[in-house]
Motif scaffolding. Structure first.
Motif, mmCIF file in Angstrom:
data_model
loop_
_atom_site.group_PDB
_atom_site.id
_atom_site.type_symbol
_atom_site.label_atom_id
_atom_site.label_comp_id
_atom_site.label_asym_id
_atom_site.label_seq_id
_atom_site.Cartn_x
_atom_site.Cartn_y
_atom_site.Cartn_z
ATOM 1 N N MET A 1 -47.526 0.110 30.067
ATOM 2 C CA MET A 1 -48.729 -0.705 30.277
ATOM 3 C C MET A 1 -49.175 -1.316 28.953
ATOM 4 S SD MET A 1 -49.698 -0.864 33.447
ATOM 5 C CE MET A 1 -51.353 -1.518 33.246
ATOM 6 N N TYR A 2 -49.748 -2.512 29.070
ATOM 7 C CA TYR A 2 -50.263 -3.227 27.906
ATOM 8 C C TYR A 2 -51.675 -3.728 28.208
ATOM 9 C CZ TYR A 2 -45.365 -3.323 26.455
ATOM 10 O OH TYR A 2 -44.090 -2.975 26.101
ATOM 11 N N LEU A 3 -52.480 -3.817 27.151
ATOM 12 C CA LEU A 3 -53.815 -4.403 27.258
ATOM 13 C C LEU A 3 -53.887 -5.554 26.263
ATOM 14 C CD1 LEU A 3 -56.606 -4.181 28.623
ATOM 15 C CD2 LEU A 3 -57.328 -2.771 26.696
ATOM 16 N N THR A 4 -54.248 -6.730 26.760
ATOM 17 C CA THR A 4 -54.215 -7.953 25.962
ATOM 18 C C THR A 4 -55.586 -8.606 25.935
ATOM 19 O OG1 THR A 4 -51.895 -8.330 26.547
ATOM 20 C CG2 THR A 4 -53.145 -10.241 25.777
ATOM 21 N N ARG A 5 -55.942 -9.175 24.774
ATOM 22 C CA ARG A 5 -57.175 -9.951 24.651
ATOM 23 C C ARG A 5 -56.837 -11.320 24.070
ATOM 24 N NH1 ARG A 5 -62.546 -8.795 20.942
ATOM 25 N NH2 ARG A 5 -61.142 -9.539 19.299
ATOM 26 N N PHE A 6 -57.415 -12.342 24.700
ATOM 27 C CA PHE A 6 -57.191 -13.726 24.269
ATOM 28 C C PHE A 6 -58.516 -14.469 24.312
ATOM 29 C CE2 PHE A 6 -56.410 -18.140 25.850
ATOM 30 C CZ PHE A 6 -55.881 -18.665 24.684
ATOM 31 N N ARG A 7 -58.836 -15.151 23.210
ATOM 32 C CA ARG A 7 -60.074 -15.924 23.169
ATOM 33 C C ARG A 7 -59.804 -17.363 23.605
ATOM 34 N NH1 ARG A 7 -63.926 -17.535 17.989
ATOM 35 N NH2 ARG A 7 -65.514 -18.621 19.234
ATOM 36 N N LEU A 8 -60.589 -17.835 24.577
ATOM 37 C CA LEU A 8 -60.459 -19.208 25.045
ATOM 38 C C LEU A 8 -61.302 -20.134 24.182
ATOM 39 C CD1 LEU A 8 -60.326 -17.341 27.899
ATOM 40 C CD2 LEU A 8 -59.865 -19.623 28.775
ATOM 41 N N ASN A 9 -60.776 -21.322 23.926
ATOM 42 C CA ASN A 9 -61.494 -22.353 23.194
ATOM 43 C C ASN A 9 -62.269 -23.190 24.201
ATOM 44 O OD1 ASN A 9 -62.402 -24.470 21.648
ATOM 45 N ND2 ASN A 9 -60.428 -24.970 20.743
ATOM 46 N N THR A 10 -63.521 -22.847 24.414
ATOM 47 C CA THR A 10 -64.317 -23.478 25.474
ATOM 48 C C THR A 10 -64.650 -24.938 25.191
ATOM 49 O OG1 THR A 10 -66.341 -22.575 24.469
ATOM 50 C CG2 THR A 10 -65.325 -21.307 26.242
ATOM 51 N N ALA A 11 -64.321 -25.425 23.994
ATOM 52 C CA ALA A 11 -64.534 -26.836 23.687
ATOM 53 C C ALA A 11 -63.429 -27.717 24.273
ATOM 54 C CB ALA A 11 -64.612 -27.049 22.179
ATOM 55 N N ARG A 12 -62.345 -27.094 24.713
ATOM 56 C CA ARG A 12 -61.215 -27.856 25.222
ATOM 57 C C ARG A 12 -61.314 -28.035 26.736
ATOM 58 N NH1 ARG A 12 -55.502 -26.282 22.832
ATOM 59 N NH2 ARG A 12 -55.156 -28.379 23.662
ATOM 60 N N ILE A 13 -60.891 -29.205 27.196
ATOM 61 C CA ILE A 13 -60.940 -29.518 28.618
ATOM 62 C C ILE A 13 -60.089 -28.531 29.416
ATOM 63 C CG2 ILE A 13 -60.323 -31.216 30.374
ATOM 64 C CD1 ILE A 13 -61.071 -33.399 28.395
ATOM 65 N N GLY A 14 -58.921 -28.173 28.882
ATOM 66 C CA GLY A 14 -58.055 -27.233 29.583
ATOM 67 C C GLY A 14 -58.714 -25.893 29.827
ATOM 68 N N ALA A 15 -59.451 -25.411 28.840
ATOM 69 C CA ALA A 15 -60.152 -24.138 28.992
ATOM 70 C C ALA A 15 -61.252 -24.251 30.041
ATOM 71 C CB ALA A 15 -60.732 -23.694 27.659
ATOM 72 N N ARG A 16 -61.983 -25.347 30.017
ATOM 73 C CA ARG A 16 -63.081 -25.517 30.979
ATOM 74 C C ARG A 16 -62.554 -25.610 32.407
ATOM 75 N NH1 ARG A 16 -65.235 -28.939 26.798
ATOM 76 N NH2 ARG A 16 -64.773 -30.843 27.968
ATOM 77 N N LYS A 17 -61.381 -26.233 32.582
ATOM 78 C CA LYS A 17 -60.789 -26.305 33.919
ATOM 79 C C LYS A 17 -60.392 -24.917 34.417
ATOM 80 C CE LYS A 17 -58.983 -31.045 33.843
ATOM 81 N NZ LYS A 17 -57.735 -31.877 33.868
ATOM 82 N N LEU A 18 -59.837 -24.116 33.532
ATOM 83 C CA LEU A 18 -59.460 -22.762 33.923
ATOM 84 C C LEU A 18 -60.685 -21.915 34.259
ATOM 85 C CD1 LEU A 18 -56.664 -21.951 31.317
ATOM 86 C CD2 LEU A 18 -56.361 -22.426 33.744
ATOM 87 N N LEU A 19 -61.726 -22.038 33.448
ATOM 88 C CA LEU A 19 -62.941 -21.250 33.681
ATOM 89 C C LEU A 19 -63.653 -21.658 34.956
ATOM 90 C CD1 LEU A 19 -64.325 -21.136 30.028
ATOM 91 C CD2 LEU A 19 -63.255 -19.269 31.299
ATOM 92 N N ALA A 20 -63.436 -22.885 35.409
ATOM 93 C CA ALA A 20 -64.097 -23.371 36.618
ATOM 94 C C ALA A 20 -63.384 -22.942 37.894
ATOM 95 C CB ALA A 20 -64.202 -24.895 36.588
ATOM 96 N N SER A 21 -62.175 -22.398 37.782
ATOM 97 C CA SER A 21 -61.395 -22.079 38.977
ATOM 98 C C SER A 21 -60.660 -20.756 38.823
ATOM 99 C CB SER A 21 -60.374 -23.188 39.256
ATOM 100 O OG SER A 21 -59.477 -22.800 40.280
#
Length: 237
Positions: A1-21
């Motif tokens: 098992m692995y535990l991963t953390r990734f910070r999203l760049n909320t200024a980017r359109i791609g990140a906002r699209k992912l966060l919306a869906s």
């Protein structure tokens, strides 16, 4: 098992699209693995979004295989300087022992089954009040291998017969319910939207059954696991 953390760049359109869906984000998470384990094979891929201060949004992933988030860095991160942090989870899980106390966080979809008459089929309905949402977690704790720690007597602010209800000042349990969200999205090939109510629980727990808690941490708790619910993480108190 692995535990991963990734910070999203909320200024980017791609990140906002992912966060919306949740549907898009689920697909992006599952694309991180060359082989995705099928449900029922064992530990599953779980994920959760944590929204912090200063516009910080982190994606946590618990998975039986090590993920490759290159596509997320390119689409929703910092391609020149951003990476992700993956840790081995097995050694931590193996050290869990009865009586250990941990701070925890869980985003979940608390639901119950209701019907208006005996002739009608039951319907799965979300808990919307904090009292019932916390009650949902307390109902599941024993089977999940932990108990939520009770607040010491001198810190309780509610009368004895009302301590089950949460208030901003304190209550019977060291448990906070927050970040209630109403999610609505359409799955591919379907017209009727999927609607979910999610909440985040923060609190302190004591391990009562290490094996059951290990299963909770690797298989998830509750419904809607594909859409960011069910992943519980522990931290030093």
């Amino acid at each position: 098992m692995y535990l991963t953390r990734f910070r999203l760049n909320t200024a980017r359109i791609g990140a906002r699209k992912l966060l919306a869906s949740p549907q898009r984000l689920h697909a992006a998470v599952m694309s991180s693995f060359a082989r995705v384990p099928q449900v029922g094979e064992g530990p599953r891929v779980l994920w959760r979004l944590d929204r912090g201060g200063a516009a910080e949004t982190f994606l946590y992933i618990a998975s039986p295989g090590e993920p490759d988030l290159t596509h997320l860095v390119e689409q929703a991160g910092w391609p020149q300087t951003g990476r992700w942090d993956t840790r081995d989870y097995e050694s931590f899980l193996a050290r869990l022992a009865k009586g250990d106390q941990w701070a925890f966080r869980l985003t979940a979809n608390p639901v119950h089954s209701i019907r208006r008459s005996s002739e009608e089929p039951t319907k799965v309905t979300a808990h919307v009040g904090r009292r019932h949402q916390s009650g949902w977690l307390l109902t599941h704790q024993e089977k999940a291998g932990f108990r939520v720690i009770e607040t010491s007597q001198e810190r309780r602010l509610l009368p004895e017969d009302e301590q089950y209800a949460l208030t901003p000042k304190g209550d019977r349990y060291e448990l906070v319910v927050h970040e209630q969200r109403q999610l609505s999205f359409t799955k591919a090939g379907q017209r009727k939207p999927v609607t979910l109510t999610t909440v985040t629980f923060d609190g302190r727990l004591e391990v009562t059954d290490p094996d059951a808690l290990r299963r909770t941490l690797t298989h998830g708790l509750g419904r809607a696991k594909a859409y960011g619910c069910g992943l519980m993480t522990l931290a030093v108190v």
